[in-house]
Design a protein around this motif. Sequence first.
Motif, short mmCIF file in Angstrom:
data_model
loop_
_atom_site.label_atom_id
_atom_site.label_comp_id
_atom_site.label_asym_id
_atom_site.label_seq_id
_atom_site.Cartn_x
_atom_site.Cartn_y
_atom_site.Cartn_z
N GLU A 4 -20.25 44.51 -33.26
CA GLU A 4 -19.54 45.72 -32.83
C GLU A 4 -18.12 45.71 -33.34
O GLU A 4 -17.52 44.66 -33.60
CB GLU A 4 -19.57 45.81 -31.30
CG GLU A 4 -20.97 46.01 -30.75
CD GLU A 4 -21.00 46.06 -29.23
OE1 GLU A 4 -19.97 45.71 -28.62
OE2 GLU A 4 -22.03 46.45 -28.68
N LYS A 5 -17.54 46.89 -33.47
CA LYS A 5 -16.19 47.03 -33.99
C LYS A 5 -15.16 46.60 -32.95
O LYS A 5 -15.33 46.83 -31.75
CB LYS A 5 -15.93 48.47 -34.41
CG LYS A 5 -16.83 48.96 -35.54
CD LYS A 5 -16.53 48.24 -36.85
CE LYS A 5 -17.30 48.85 -38.01
NZ LYS A 5 -17.01 48.15 -39.28
N TRP A 29 -16.28 50.63 -29.03
CA TRP A 29 -15.43 49.57 -29.57
C TRP A 29 -15.10 48.53 -28.50
O TRP A 29 -14.99 48.84 -27.31
CB TRP A 29 -14.13 50.14 -30.09
CG TRP A 29 -14.24 50.88 -31.39
CD1 TRP A 29 -14.93 52.04 -31.61
CD2 TRP A 29 -13.65 50.52 -32.65
NE1 TRP A 29 -14.81 52.43 -32.92
CE2 TRP A 29 -14.03 51.52 -33.58
CE3 TRP A 29 -12.85 49.48 -33.07
CZ2 TRP A 29 -13.61 51.47 -34.91
CZ3 TRP A 29 -12.44 49.44 -34.39
CH2 TRP A 29 -12.83 50.42 -35.30
N ASP A 82 -11.34 44.67 -36.67
CA ASP A 82 -11.65 45.76 -37.60
C ASP A 82 -10.54 46.80 -37.70
O ASP A 82 -10.44 47.48 -38.72
CB ASP A 82 -12.95 46.46 -37.16
CG ASP A 82 -14.12 45.52 -37.19
OD1 ASP A 82 -14.61 45.23 -38.30
OD2 ASP A 82 -14.53 45.04 -36.12
#
Length: 249
Positions: A4-5, A29, A82
């Motif tokens: 996941e970001k 997020w 990210d």
Amino acid sequence: MSDEKVAIITGASSGIGRATAVALSKAGWSLGLFARRADKLQETKDLCENPSKILLVPGDVSKEEDVQKVFRLTVAQFGRLDMLFNNAGTASAQVPIEETSLETFQRVLNANLVGVFLCTREAVRIFKSQSPQGGRIINNGSISAYTPRPHSSPYTCTKHAVLGMTKSTALDGRAFNITCTQIDIGNAQTSLMSPPNGLLQGDGRRISEPSFDPKYVGEAIAHIAGLPLDVTVLTFNIMATGMPLVGRG
């Protein structure tokens, strides 16, 4: 390591930082939220979805050790980084430059520019070293990066400088899959907006200017953050439709 970001948001305790945290959490997020006020950070977390994906790190964006801590803890918790949203900042009273103290100027400089430098430096180090390589930085610029308000030299200087930092980061990061955006926000409803006696204009008047809900800024940032890294939005303006900017003479 999670697929996941993961993002870090500075100045996440209120206003645009809080709105962005809410929007990114809704989009799935994981977040490292950074600001000076621990109690207000907790309020932001309470508004986000899936609290297990929210890390709170109280600290001062202008202090190197605090900045290094939030990046270290976020990567330790979530495995990578990210996106960084450089949002923390401050302003000063609209007074002529001859009445502006060095202390005031340095306070604004430290929050608005030194903090952006420190966070950008740490983010780029991580983006270059991780696999897959790369990441996105979004800087909170301002209308004042282009057009100043009267008697706002500390704030205006820092926001012009942030634009230079944005362009330098986009250029220097290009070979490493690192991209950078500046979002220029005009009259979102935050603590920096609309003093009781109105905002000073270039012609000496004070008027109450239109404003808009910062949730739309958060949603815009979430959209940009979700773009692939081969797509760059270098600058993005979002402002109240009735803001007296276009046509200002």
